[in-house]
Write a protein that holds these residues in place. Structure first.
Motif, mmCIF file in Angstrom:
data_model
loop_
_atom_site.group_PDB
_atom_site.id
_atom_site.type_symbol
_atom_site.label_atom_id
_atom_site.label_comp_id
_atom_site.label_asym_id
_atom_site.label_seq_id
_atom_site.Cartn_x
_atom_site.Cartn_y
_atom_site.Cartn_z
ATOM 1 N N GLU A 144 0.858 -1.188 0.000
ATOM 2 C CA GLU A 144 0.000 0.000 0.000
ATOM 3 C C GLU A 144 0.887 1.229 0.000
ATOM 4 O OE1 GLU A 144 -3.473 0.372 2.693
ATOM 5 O OE2 GLU A 144 -2.569 2.296 3.274
ATOM 6 N N LEU A 145 0.767 2.033 -1.049
ATOM 7 C CA LEU A 145 1.593 3.228 -1.217
ATOM 8 C C LEU A 145 0.796 4.476 -0.878
ATOM 9 C CD1 LEU A 145 3.208 2.376 -4.679
ATOM 10 C CD2 LEU A 145 4.234 2.043 -2.415
ATOM 11 N N PRO A 146 1.460 5.541 -0.441
ATOM 12 C CA PRO A 146 0.773 6.817 -0.205
ATOM 13 C C PRO A 146 0.459 7.503 -1.536
ATOM 14 C CG PRO A 146 3.116 7.086 0.166
ATOM 15 C CD PRO A 146 2.899 5.618 -0.089
ATOM 16 N N PRO A 147 -0.533 8.372 -1.595
ATOM 17 C CA PRO A 147 -0.884 9.072 -2.841
ATOM 18 C C PRO A 147 0.065 10.232 -3.121
ATOM 19 C CG PRO A 147 -2.363 9.754 -1.099
ATOM 20 C CD PRO A 147 -1.490 8.672 -0.510
ATOM 21 N N ASP A 148 1.324 9.902 -3.364
ATOM 22 C CA ASP A 148 2.370 10.888 -3.628
ATOM 23 C C ASP A 148 2.652 10.891 -5.128
ATOM 24 O OD1 ASP A 148 5.264 11.678 -4.093
ATOM 25 O OD2 ASP A 148 5.103 12.164 -1.966
ATOM 26 N N ASP A 149 2.356 12.002 -5.798
ATOM 27 C CA ASP A 149 2.473 12.061 -7.256
ATOM 28 C C ASP A 149 3.907 11.838 -7.731
ATOM 29 O OD1 ASP A 149 -0.221 12.516 -7.493
ATOM 30 O OD2 ASP A 149 -0.038 14.697 -7.628
ATOM 31 N N ARG A 150 4.863 12.416 -7.034
ATOM 32 C CA ARG A 150 6.259 12.251 -7.468
ATOM 33 C C ARG A 150 6.723 10.812 -7.270
ATOM 34 N NH1 ARG A 150 10.207 17.455 -6.774
ATOM 35 N NH2 ARG A 150 8.904 18.919 -7.937
ATOM 36 N N LEU A 151 6.257 10.173 -6.217
ATOM 37 C CA LEU A 151 6.594 8.763 -6.022
ATOM 38 C C LEU A 151 6.064 7.948 -7.199
ATOM 39 C CD1 LEU A 151 7.485 6.249 -4.435
ATOM 40 C CD2 LEU A 151 5.270 6.345 -3.252
ATOM 41 N N MET A 152 4.812 8.194 -7.569
ATOM 42 C CA MET A 152 4.236 7.459 -8.690
ATOM 43 C C MET A 152 5.029 7.700 -9.963
ATOM 44 S SD MET A 152 0.365 7.556 -10.284
ATOM 45 C CE MET A 152 -0.314 6.740 -8.837
ATOM 46 N N THR A 153 5.388 8.947 -10.225
ATOM 47 C CA THR A 153 6.169 9.270 -11.420
ATOM 48 C C THR A 153 7.506 8.549 -11.414
ATOM 49 O OG1 THR A 153 5.134 11.441 -11.687
ATOM 50 C CG2 THR A 153 7.306 11.140 -12.675
ATOM 51 N N GLN A 154 8.185 8.566 -10.281
ATOM 52 C CA GLN A 154 9.494 7.926 -10.201
ATOM 53 C C GLN A 154 9.398 6.420 -10.385
ATOM 54 O OE1 GLN A 154 11.654 9.147 -6.693
ATOM 55 N NE2 GLN A 154 11.615 11.314 -7.265
ATOM 56 N N LEU A 155 8.393 5.785 -9.799
ATOM 57 C CA LEU A 155 8.244 4.344 -9.947
ATOM 58 C C LEU A 155 7.958 3.966 -11.396
ATOM 59 C CD1 LEU A 155 6.157 3.482 -6.759
ATOM 60 C CD2 LEU A 155 8.508 2.779 -7.238
ATOM 61 N N ILE A 156 7.053 4.689 -12.034
ATOM 62 C CA ILE A 156 6.692 4.369 -13.412
ATOM 63 C C ILE A 156 7.857 4.644 -14.366
ATOM 64 C CG2 ILE A 156 5.118 4.977 -15.303
ATOM 65 C CD1 ILE A 156 3.047 5.691 -13.142
ATOM 66 N N SER A 157 8.711 5.590 -14.003
ATOM 67 C CA SER A 157 9.831 5.970 -14.872
ATOM 68 C C SER A 157 11.054 5.086 -14.698
ATOM 69 C CB SER A 157 10.223 7.428 -14.603
ATOM 70 O OG SER A 157 9.146 8.305 -14.851
ATOM 71 N N LEU A 158 11.040 4.184 -13.732
ATOM 72 C CA LEU A 158 12.192 3.300 -13.541
ATOM 73 C C LEU A 158 12.436 2.450 -14.781
ATOM 74 C CD1 LEU A 158 11.630 2.075 -9.871
ATOM 75 C CD2 LEU A 158 13.454 3.579 -10.680
ATOM 76 N N GLU A 159 13.701 2.154 -15.030
ATOM 77 C CA GLU A 159 14.076 1.382 -16.209
ATOM 78 C C GLU A 159 14.871 0.141 -15.820
ATOM 79 O OE1 GLU A 159 14.476 5.058 -19.399
ATOM 80 O OE2 GLU A 159 16.292 4.109 -18.604
ATOM 81 N N ARG A 160 14.598 -0.935 -16.528
ATOM 82 C CA ARG A 160 15.385 -2.163 -16.386
ATOM 83 C C ARG A 160 16.347 -2.234 -17.573
ATOM 84 N NH1 ARG A 160 13.955 -7.089 -13.926
ATOM 85 N NH2 ARG A 160 11.766 -6.438 -13.902
ATOM 86 N N ARG A 161 17.646 -2.259 -17.275
ATOM 87 C CA ARG A 161 18.655 -2.326 -18.323
ATOM 88 C C ARG A 161 19.394 -3.656 -18.247
ATOM 89 N NH1 ARG A 161 19.633 2.810 -15.975
ATOM 90 N NH2 ARG A 161 18.780 4.524 -17.207
ATOM 91 N N THR A 162 19.641 -4.237 -19.413
ATOM 92 C CA THR A 162 20.357 -5.509 -19.488
ATOM 93 C C THR A 162 21.776 -5.245 -19.957
ATOM 94 O OG1 THR A 162 18.300 -6.653 -20.059
ATOM 95 C CG2 THR A 162 20.367 -7.820 -20.470
ATOM 96 N N ALA A 163 22.751 -5.613 -19.123
ATOM 97 C CA ALA A 163 24.159 -5.392 -19.460
ATOM 98 C C ALA A 163 24.623 -6.445 -20.466
ATOM 99 C CB ALA A 163 25.006 -5.440 -18.197
ATOM 100 N N ARG A 164 25.823 -6.245 -20.998
ATOM 101 C CA ARG A 164 26.354 -7.162 -22.007
ATOM 102 C C ARG A 164 26.478 -8.578 -21.468
ATOM 103 N NH1 ARG A 164 31.431 -4.265 -24.917
ATOM 104 N NH2 ARG A 164 31.235 -6.122 -26.215
ATOM 105 N N GLY A 165 26.740 -8.722 -20.167
ATOM 106 C CA GLY A 165 26.861 -10.044 -19.561
ATOM 107 C C GLY A 165 25.530 -10.687 -19.241
ATOM 108 N N GLY A 166 24.434 -9.965 -19.493
ATOM 109 C CA GLY A 166 23.112 -10.520 -19.250
ATOM 110 C C GLY A 166 22.497 -10.121 -17.931
ATOM 111 N N ARG A 167 23.240 -9.434 -17.059
ATOM 112 C CA ARG A 167 22.710 -9.050 -15.760
ATOM 113 C C ARG A 167 21.861 -7.787 -15.891
ATOM 114 N NH1 ARG A 167 23.120 -9.845 -10.449
ATOM 115 N NH2 ARG A 167 23.021 -8.073 -9.020
ATOM 116 N N ASP A 168 20.715 -7.786 -15.207
ATOM 117 C CA ASP A 168 19.823 -6.632 -15.226
ATOM 118 C C ASP A 168 20.161 -5.662 -14.103
ATOM 119 O OD1 ASP A 168 18.473 -7.619 -17.351
ATOM 120 O OD2 ASP A 168 16.717 -8.307 -16.240
#
Length: 466
Positions: free
Chosen positions: A405-429
């Motif tokens: 359960e998260l608080p209704p914090d707009d910046r928190l929501m923006t930051q969570l949705i904007s997170l990125e998963r990157r895959t390195a050359r060795g395959g590690r995320d």
């Protein structure tokens, strides 16, 4: 009347800056976008850049140019703005449609203030270099150039609020794949939605010029929907050497050796396949309570805390407090502040004590300073055992299972949705914020949620409370 390609080659107009033969790719793109005649060589180049589509029969309603780094994108955007505010505005009859006292605007939106300054410098330079264009300038200010014909060129940072209330003759989005705004996870889309109604009243053109990034966002959606397809939306795509053949190819070759996926986007104009979104808006919204922003202290609850000290600059010093309710983790409080670190520590120490917390955990990259400073106020702080990416992974499992359960914090929501998963050359995320973004609030919540998701007997010792 002079068309845009002629203006870009005429030394009396914009040719002092755009007259080189190496700019043939941009001439082909502009010829297609403005429905100008092309010889066989230019037409072949246009088709190669546009996915083998036929040129529009009329001026394109939208132009989206995807190009690698060092392709002279911002300079070209400035040149288009100058043309549309002067010759173009007269050529298409826009000036005649302005009412008495009404000022039309050609708006050039940049990623940030520094890039806006660069763009404005180009605009001013183009006027200064042209014997004809310079006579049209009425006044210059910190935001743009006012012209004697009743048109202004305004240069600003990307904000959907900045585009409202103006009579827009055209809008140009410079490096739109990298637009950012702490208030929204989709600043490019918000800006676009705000621009379309303003341009509809004048029939103005919307242009986006950018290097590509991840396979999401406005630029990617335009490419996926329109590239290589007929219609009044034109999408072109090319690498750096297509638009700037003078660049030493060895620079690109070295970049390819260091990071092939990054080089694919930066130099070859291709969207990255190694960068994906981490969590969807739907998951975050489902986890967010409607109200209140903070839950008051409850003596029947045992609380834990996570702090993410600011790294300086635009970062926020963040603290999160939460507790478990059965299988769910409730984030009761999320505070984020900028200012003097010692003063913030004192404030947060009082906050933690008000929830009967004397031990907390911090981001592992914070160093020893937070622990030393908090200890002066009776709070023991230890570093997290896991790196940030692992905390995010742990949190995602709980969020996907509806156990957060998260608080209704707009910046928190923006930051969570904007997170990125990157895959390195060795395959590690790895999971982190986008370039130029922030994740201070998201990191504090991830640390708190990940720690509280453990069984009571397995919680980190640093998260024990009174």
């Amino acid at each position: 009347m002079t068309n845009i390609v002629e203006a870009f080659t005429d030394p009396q107009l914009l040719g002092q800056s755009f007259g080189e033969d190496t700019r043939e790719a941009w001439r082909a793109v502009l010829s297609g976008a403005f429905a100008l005649p092309m010889d066989d060589d230019r037409l072949a180049l246009f088709k190669r850049l546009s996915g083998d589509r036929e040129p529009p029969q009329r001026q394109a309603r939208e132009l989206w140019a995807i190009a690698g780094r060092r392709s002279d994108k911002t300079h070209t955007a400035a040149g288009i703005a100058v043309y549309l505010a002067t010759i173009g505005a007269e050529l298409d009859g826009t000036l005649a449609r302005l009412t008495a006292g009404e000022r039309g605007v050609v708006q050039l939106l940049a990623v940030d203030r520094q890039q806006a300054k660069v763009a404005l410098g180009y605009v001013r330079g183009l006027f200064a270099d042209s014997p004809v264009m310079s006579s049209l300038v009425e006044k210059e200010n910190t935001e743009g150039v006012l012209l004697r014909n009743g048109v202004s060129i305004e240069v600003a940072t990307n904000s959907h609020r900045a585009v409202r209330g103006r009579t827009l003759l055209a809008a140009i989005l410079d490096e739109c794949a990298f637009f950012k705004d702490e208030a929204t996870a989709t600043p490019d889309v918000e800006v676009y939605r705000a621009l379309v109604p303003s341009l509809a009243t004048t029939g103005g053109m919307l242009i986006g010029i950018s290097s590509p990034y991840a396979r999401r966002g406005l630029l990617y959606s335009k490419w996926r929907k329109h590239y290589g397809k007929p219609g009044d939306v034109l999408v072109v795509q090319g690498g750096t050497l297509d638009f700037n053949p003078t660049l030493d190819p060895r620079v690109i070759a070295e970049a390819e050796q260091d990071d092939p996926e990054a080089a694919k986007a930066e130099w070859h104009g291709q969207f990255r396949a190694d960068v994906e979104g981490f969590v969807t808006r739907e998951v975050v919204e489902a986890a967010t309570r409607p109200t209140p922003l903070e839950l008051p202290y409850n003596k029947r609850v045992t609380y834990t805390a996570f702090v993410d000290p600011a790294g300086g600059g635009a970062d926020e010093f963040t603290a999160a407090i939460g507790h478990r309710e059965g299988e769910r983790v409730v984030v009761d409080v999320l505070r984020a502040r900028k200012g003097t670190p010692a003063e913030i520590v004192a404030e947060y120490a009082d906050l933690l004590k008000s929830y009967r917390i004397t031990r907390a955990i911090s981001d592992r990259y914070a160093g020893s300073w937070p622990a030393d400073e908090f200890s002066r106020h009776g709070i023991t702080v230890e570093q997290a055992a896991k790196p940030k990416s692992d905390l995010y992974r742990d949190m995602l499992a709980s969020m996907n299972s509806a156990r957060v359960e998260l608080p209704p914090d707009d910046r928190l929501m923006t930051q969570l949705i904007s997170l990125e998963r990157r895959t390195a050359r060795g395959g590690r995320d790895s999971i982190d914020h986008a370039p130029g973004g922030h994740d201070d609030r998201a990191n504090a919540v991830a640390g708190l949620v990940a720690a509280n998701s453990r069984a009571p007997g397995e919680r980190m010792r640093a998260l024990c409370t009174w």
